[in-house]
Design an enzyme around this catalytic site. Structure first.
Site, PDB file in Angstrom:
ATOM      1  N   SER A   8     -16.708  -7.734-110.953  1.00 36.74           N
ATOM      2  CA  SER A   8     -16.319  -6.643-111.840  1.00 36.74           C
ATOM      3  C   SER A   8     -16.883  -6.844-113.252  1.00 36.74           C
ATOM      4  O   SER A   8     -18.099  -6.922-113.414  1.00 36.74           O
ATOM      5  CB  SER A   8     -14.792  -6.516-111.840  1.00 36.74           C
ATOM      6  OG  SER A   8     -14.383  -5.282-112.360  1.00 36.74           O
ATOM      7  N   ASP A  50     -14.557  -2.347-106.026  1.00 40.43           N
ATOM      8  CA  ASP A  50     -14.468  -3.518-106.897  1.00 40.43           C
ATOM      9  C   ASP A  50     -14.228  -4.813-106.118  1.00 40.43           C
ATOM     10  O   ASP A  50     -13.331  -4.895-105.285  1.00 40.43           O
ATOM     11  CB  ASP A  50     -13.306  -3.283-107.870  1.00 40.43           C
ATOM     12  CG  ASP A  50     -13.329  -4.204-109.073  1.00 40.43           C
ATOM     13  OD1 ASP A  50     -13.352  -5.428-108.868  1.00 40.43           O
ATOM     14  OD2 ASP A  50     -13.323  -3.703-110.208  1.00 40.43           O
TER      15      ASP A  50
END
Length: 291
Positions: free
Chosen positions: A38, A183
């Protein structure tokens, strides 16, 4: 001194990671290999592409986070548009703008695809919801019938930072079908384990979470708090086991409590405060770190 580095996810809180990098670079540390999830994927990609800490600091000051969010235009009222975006598009924002921003910055350093980087110098984590598996990029792309060397680095970063319901998931199209990718923090927000089997030099991890013993206990009194605790446990338990057993002495902890991961409207003052937090904590870490 050459080291390997691992950077955690945390959305906008990841600005603090730049402060940690700044101190490490000032103290003479250079990264041979980097990994991240991320927000950590963004800074890892910049480091692997040759950006110095000062250059990253300047980028953070220059960028208007609000402009990285590609707004949708519709005749619908805003609240209704948001619900429609989440229901049909699976995300409030498309994510195209942030991907282009990353791609342009990487291209400025001569980097477009993974083949432009030194082999093995960058690894990123994403989550394949269709097949229920974690993806290590670029390593696992061959599983999808894709050539890792020809895969765009910016697209891989975008996959890793596709915060569920905030950014649209990436649809990874292959010969065998389409995988929905989000993610990497869903499955491994701090992949400190990535270099454990092929350790060649000291590994320093930088996480935006507190130490395990400093984590507040979760108070679960209703269904919303249960869901939040469930998601947090799924996200962190795998990595926490590795931290507690082997790696804690090599980890810089940067707990950020007063910023939401999706707050792209930070003031310059708040950005600088996050960078200073990263610098201060890293300086304290290095005073007692032995390798």
């Amino acid at each position: 001194m050459y080291i390997d580095g691992v950077f955690s996810g945390g959305g906008v809180k990841g600005i603090a990671l730049a402060g940690a990098y700044e101190v490490l670079e000032e103290k003479g540390f250079r990264f041979k290999r980097v990994a991240g999830t991320s927000a950590g994927a963004i800074i890892a990609a910049f480091i692997a592409s040759g950006y110095t800490s000062k250059e990253i600091h300047a980028l953070i000051e220059e960028v208007d986070g609000e402009k990285l969010l590609d707004q949708r235009y519709s005749f619908l009222p805003l609240k209704m548009l948001q619900w429609v975006s989440i229901y049909w598009r699976l995300g409030l924002y498309k994510g195209d703008t942030i991907e282009k921003w990353i791609a342009d910055l990487l291209r400025a350093k001569g980097i477009r695809v993974f083949g432009d980087l030194q082999k093995g110098s960058l690894r990123l984590i994403a989550s394949d919801l269709t097949n229920g598996t974690m993806i290590v990029l670029p390593d696992d792309l061959a599983r999808y019938g894709l050539n890792p060397d020809m895969f765009p680095v910016a697209r891989a970063v975008r996959m890793s930072c596709s915060i569920p319901y905030f950014f649209e998931p990436i649809k990874l199209k292959t010969d065998t079908g389409t995988a929905t990718v989000v993610d990497g923090g869903v499955l491994s927000n701090f992949p400190i384990w990535l270099f454990s089997k092929e350790r060649k030099r000291p590994v320093i991890g930088v996480t935006l979470a507190p130490r395990e013993r400093e984590r507040p206990k979760k108070n679960i009194r209703n269904a919303f708090e249960l869901f939040g605790a469930l998601f947090e446990t799924m996200k962190d338990a795998h990595d926490a086991r590795h931290i507690a057993s082997r790696y804690e002495q090599n980890i810089i902890f940067l707990p950020v409590d007063d910023v939401m991961a999706t707050d792209f409207h930070l003031t310059q003052q708040k950005k600088l405060a996050l960078i200073e937090l990263g610098k201060r904590r890293t300086e304290l870490f290095l005073k007692q770190w032995t390798y």
